[in-house]
Design an enzyme around this catalytic site. Structure first.
Site, PDB file in Angstrom:
ATOM      1  N   THR A 121       0.868  -1.177   0.000  1.00 40.99           N
ATOM      2  CA  THR A 121       0.000   0.000   0.000  1.00 40.99           C
ATOM      3  C   THR A 121       0.903   1.226   0.000  1.00 40.99           C
ATOM      4  OG1 THR A 121      -1.631  -1.231   1.261  1.00 40.99           O
ATOM      5  CG2 THR A 121      -1.854   1.173   1.247  1.00 40.99           C
ATOM      6  N   ALA A 258     -19.041  -0.605  17.361  1.00 44.05           N
ATOM      7  CA  ALA A 258     -18.353   0.294  18.293  1.00 44.05           C
ATOM      8  C   ALA A 258     -17.423  -0.554  19.147  1.00 44.05           C
ATOM      9  CB  ALA A 258     -19.380   1.004  19.165  1.00 44.05           C
ATOM     10  N   CYS A 266      -2.709  -1.660   9.064  1.00 49.52           N
ATOM     11  CA  CYS A 266      -3.212  -0.951   7.882  1.00 49.52           C
ATOM     12  C   CYS A 266      -4.014   0.305   8.184  1.00 49.52           C
ATOM     13  CB  CYS A 266      -4.041  -1.912   7.026  1.00 49.52           C
ATOM     14  SG  CYS A 266      -3.014  -3.209   6.316  1.00 49.52           S
TER      15      CYS A 266
HETATM   16  N1  LIG Z   1      -1.145  -6.901   6.512  1.00 50.86           N
HETATM   17  C1  LIG Z   1      -2.247  -6.673   5.826  1.00 50.86           C
HETATM   18  O1  LIG Z   1      -3.344  -7.082   6.204  1.00 50.86           O
HETATM   19  C2  LIG Z   1      -2.194  -5.909   4.530  1.00 50.86           C
HETATM   20  C3  LIG Z   1      -3.313  -5.920   3.670  1.00 50.86           C
HETATM   21  C4  LIG Z   1      -3.247  -5.218   2.481  1.00 50.86           C
HETATM   22  C5  LIG Z   1      -2.099  -4.499   2.169  1.00 50.86           C
HETATM   23  N2  LIG Z   1      -1.031  -4.483   3.029  1.00 50.86           N
HETATM   24  C6  LIG Z   1       0.166  -3.746   2.640  1.00 50.86           C
HETATM   25  O2  LIG Z   1       1.125  -4.688   2.157  1.00 50.86           O
HETATM   26  C7  LIG Z   1       2.448  -4.274   2.501  1.00 50.86           C
HETATM   27  C8  LIG Z   1       3.139  -5.362   3.303  1.00 50.86           C
HETATM   28  O3  LIG Z   1       2.431  -5.530   4.513  1.00 50.86           O
HETATM   29  P1  LIG Z   1       2.730  -6.775   5.478  1.00 50.86           P
HETATM   30  O4  LIG Z   1       1.728  -6.696   6.570  1.00 50.86           O
HETATM   31  O5  LIG Z   1       2.846  -8.015   4.665  1.00 50.86           O
HETATM   32  O6  LIG Z   1       4.180  -6.374   6.034  1.00 50.86           O
HETATM   33  P2  LIG Z   1       5.220  -7.304   6.808  1.00 50.86           P
HETATM   34  O7  LIG Z   1       6.001  -6.371   7.668  1.00 50.86           O
HETATM   35  O8  LIG Z   1       4.532  -8.461   7.417  1.00 50.86           O
HETATM   36  O9  LIG Z   1       6.171  -7.869   5.646  1.00 50.86           O
HETATM   37  C9  LIG Z   1       7.041  -7.097   4.906  1.00 50.86           C
HETATM   38  C10 LIG Z   1       8.274  -7.948   4.588  1.00 50.86           C
HETATM   39  O10 LIG Z   1       9.086  -7.278   3.623  1.00 50.86           O
HETATM   40  C11 LIG Z   1      10.440  -7.594   3.893  1.00 50.86           C
HETATM   41  N3  LIG Z   1      11.306  -6.675   3.146  1.00 50.86           N
HETATM   42  C12 LIG Z   1      11.601  -5.379   3.406  1.00 50.86           C
HETATM   43  N4  LIG Z   1      12.389  -4.872   2.442  1.00 50.86           N
HETATM   44  C13 LIG Z   1      12.603  -5.852   1.544  1.00 50.86           C
HETATM   45  C14 LIG Z   1      13.306  -5.943   0.309  1.00 50.86           C
HETATM   46  N5  LIG Z   1      13.967  -4.897  -0.190  1.00 50.86           N
HETATM   47  N6  LIG Z   1      13.289  -7.113  -0.370  1.00 50.86           N
HETATM   48  C15 LIG Z   1      12.631  -8.174   0.126  1.00 50.86           C
HETATM   49  N7  LIG Z   1      11.929  -8.150   1.288  1.00 50.86           N
HETATM   50  C16 LIG Z   1      11.920  -7.008   1.982  1.00 50.86           C
HETATM   51  C17 LIG Z   1      10.500  -7.517   5.413  1.00 50.86           C
HETATM   52  O11 LIG Z   1      11.634  -8.171   5.916  1.00 50.86           O
HETATM   53  C18 LIG Z   1       9.183  -8.189   5.795  1.00 50.86           C
HETATM   54  O12 LIG Z   1       9.356  -9.585   5.968  1.00 50.86           O
HETATM   55  C19 LIG Z   1       2.285  -2.955   3.249  1.00 50.86           C
HETATM   56  O13 LIG Z   1       2.399  -1.886   2.344  1.00 50.86           O
HETATM   57  C20 LIG Z   1       0.857  -3.036   3.766  1.00 50.86           C
HETATM   58  O14 LIG Z   1       0.294  -1.765   3.976  1.00 50.86           O
HETATM   59  C21 LIG Z   1      -1.051  -5.190   4.193  1.00 50.86           C
END
Ligand SMILES: NC(=O)c1ccc[n+]([C@@H]2O[C@H](COP(=O)([O-])OP(=O)(O)OC[C@H]3O[C@@H](n4cnc5c(N)ncnc54)[C@H](O)[C@@H]3O)[C@@H](O)[C@H]2O)c1
Length: 440
Positions: A121, A258, A266
């Site tokens: 995101t 509520a 997020c």
């Molecule tokens: N968690 C959710 O429910 C959800 C839902 C929709 C969207 N998102 C979005 O998706 C994205 C990821 O969220 P998440 O919850 O999976 O995060 P997370 O922190 O669980 O995972 C992110 C991973 O990326 C790795 N990482 C960082 N830099 C890297 C690189 N250069 N190369 C390879 N790996 C790398 C980190 O080590 C980590 O394991 C965010 O932008 C979040 O807003 C999350």
């Protein structure tokens, strides 16, 4: 298709696994060596219903692998997903350093056509920044390799992530490159077989759609939380109001509960980031400012009810807490309401004994230096000799507890319920002091 996923967190691991499940050849890359080691040893780094079995099955079938080797990962997939974190920076805007680092790695190592798909995101304009980063890396080594950048925001919810990915309400694709659009259609076709739910739009609209969706859901929650305060003052019951308005087909029941505030990785960060995006254009998103403010107040609501009942000095008091995760069916404690409550109770001198069905391992890491936070092996063990029970997460197993045993275990029959799980009249009749949200 050959697919690489950069970032093996909640989104990356679920995406990679669900893509492998349809027969694709998926390699997940992460810079966190411990995470990749655990995955390669057959362990799982997060809790998500159904994920463990699916990962094991696809690894066994040779369709899913994990690596820290960037060059190998970039070489592997024609489709290069970026699913790394975009945490809030100091001013609340989304931190893009991980997305851009992943993009640069792709630019540095690619030798043939790639579709670079941003699933993180990230604010409007990120795809342009990804494009520029890759172009700069290619120019630095005088390489001319074609590529397309696509925005493909993820709408899965933690706790039902596998199910959401396998049966999405819609798939949003922001892209201009025809070849990339064709590949994305082919990739998602198996997930939307009964009717086409793939929405192709321009990149900026796709980027904004993700923020708009989360901001709308957060708005509904804060709206109900604001009304809950009014309901307490006027002697109404917010739960009756919820059913009363949710039954209107124009409104619907979802996200109208509520409670003690929204958390997770997020909503809080995406609302803040959208406010910051608007600010960068000299605009003020007044509704979202209010949504954010109401949520901050709401997260303090349970603690303020506790202070009202027990006083500001909680030295020597002990509280049982049911639930730590920001919502049921996840072990994620990012921005969880429990953390706010625990922080305020500790500041006031209290001790907390918590139980959560899956989030206690994560919580132990967070509270390893806090000797006044303990963990119980069962909900009833947490209640033993506590001054009151506090409910923060609406896990199903908390919905119909044995109230007699709770009463016997607590020093005084007091419950603070941040999720409105019980009938106030029933609890009153059974001798409890019951404090919930938006109900007198
Ligand atoms: N968690 C959710 O429910 C959800 C839902 C929709 C969207 N998102 C979005 O998706 C994205 C990821 O969220 P998440 O919850 O999976 O995060 P997370 O922190 O669980 O995972 C992110 C991973 O990326 C790795 N990482 C960082 N830099 C890297 C690189 N250069 N190369 C390879 N790996 C790398 C980190 O080590 C980590 O394991 C965010 O932008 C979040 O807003 C999350």
């Amino acid at each position: 298709m050959k697919i690489t996923i950069a970032g093996a967190g909640y989104v990356g691991l679920v995406t990679g696994t669900c893509l492998a499940e349809m027969g694709n050849d998926v390699l997940c890359l992460d810079i966190d060596t411990a995470k990749i080691r655990t995955l390669n040893e057959g362990g799982l780094t997060i809790f998500e219903p159904g994920l463990k079995e699916l990962v094991a099955k696809n690894v066994m079938a040779g369709r899913l692998g994990f690596t820290t080797d960037i060059q190998r990962a970039v070489g592997h997939g024609t489709l290069q997903f970026i699913a790394v974190g975009t945490p809030p920076g100091v001013d609340g805007s989304a931190e893009l350093q991980y997305v851009l680092a992943a993009a640069r790695s792709i630019g540095r190592h690619m030798t043939e056509y790639k579709v670079v798909i941003n699933k993180s995101t990230a604010p409007v304009g990120t795809a342009d920044k990804v494009q520029t980063a890759i172009k700069e890396e290619l120019a630095a080594r005088s390489a001319a390799v074609p590529f397309a950048v696509v925005s493909n925001p993820e709408f899965l919810k933690q706790g039902a992530a596998v199910q959401d990915f396998m049966r999405p309400d819609r798939v949003v694709i922001g892209a201009e490159d025809e070849r990339a659009i064709r590949l994305m259609r082919a990739l998602y076709a198996p997930y939307i077989r009964n009717h086409d739910r793939l929405l192709v739009m321009d990149v900026r609209s796709a980027e904004l759609t993700k923020y708009a969706a989360n901001a709308m859901l957060a708005t509904r929650i804060s709206f109900m939380n604001d009304l809950a305060v009014l309901a307490e003052h006027v002697g109404a019951d917010i739960e009756s109001v919820r059913v009363g308005i949710g039954s209107d087909s124009r409104i619907g029941y979802s996200f109208l509960y509520a409670g003690c505030g929204y958390g997770g990785s997020c909503f809080p960060k995406d609302v803040k980031a959208l406010i910051e995006t608007a600010k960068a254009f000299g605009l003020d998103l007044a509704i979202l400012d209010a949504v954010e403010g109401i949520n901050t107040r709401q997260k303090r609501m349970l603690a303020s009810k506790i202070f009202q009942r027990f006083g500001a000095n909680l030295q020597g008091r002990r509280f049982a807490m049911w639930g730590l995760a920001f919502k049921p069916n996840t072990d994620d404690l990012r921005e969880a309401a429990s953390r706010q409550v625990i922080a305020e109770l500790l500041d006031a001198g209290a001790t907390v004994c918590a139980f959560d069905p899956v989030a206690m391992n994560e919580a132990r890491k967070i509270y390893k230096d806090k000797h006044r936070v303990a963990f119980a092996a069962s909900p009833m063990e947490a209640c033993k000799d506590a001054d009151a029970l506090i409910i923060v997460t609406e896990w199903q197993q908390f919905r119909s507890p044995d109230f007699e045993t709770i009463k016997k275990s607590l020093l005084s029959p007091v419950i603070f319920d941040g999720r409105n799980l019980y009938d106030p009249r029933f609890l009153r009749e059974n001798g409890f002091e019951y404090f919930s949200i938006g109900r007198t």
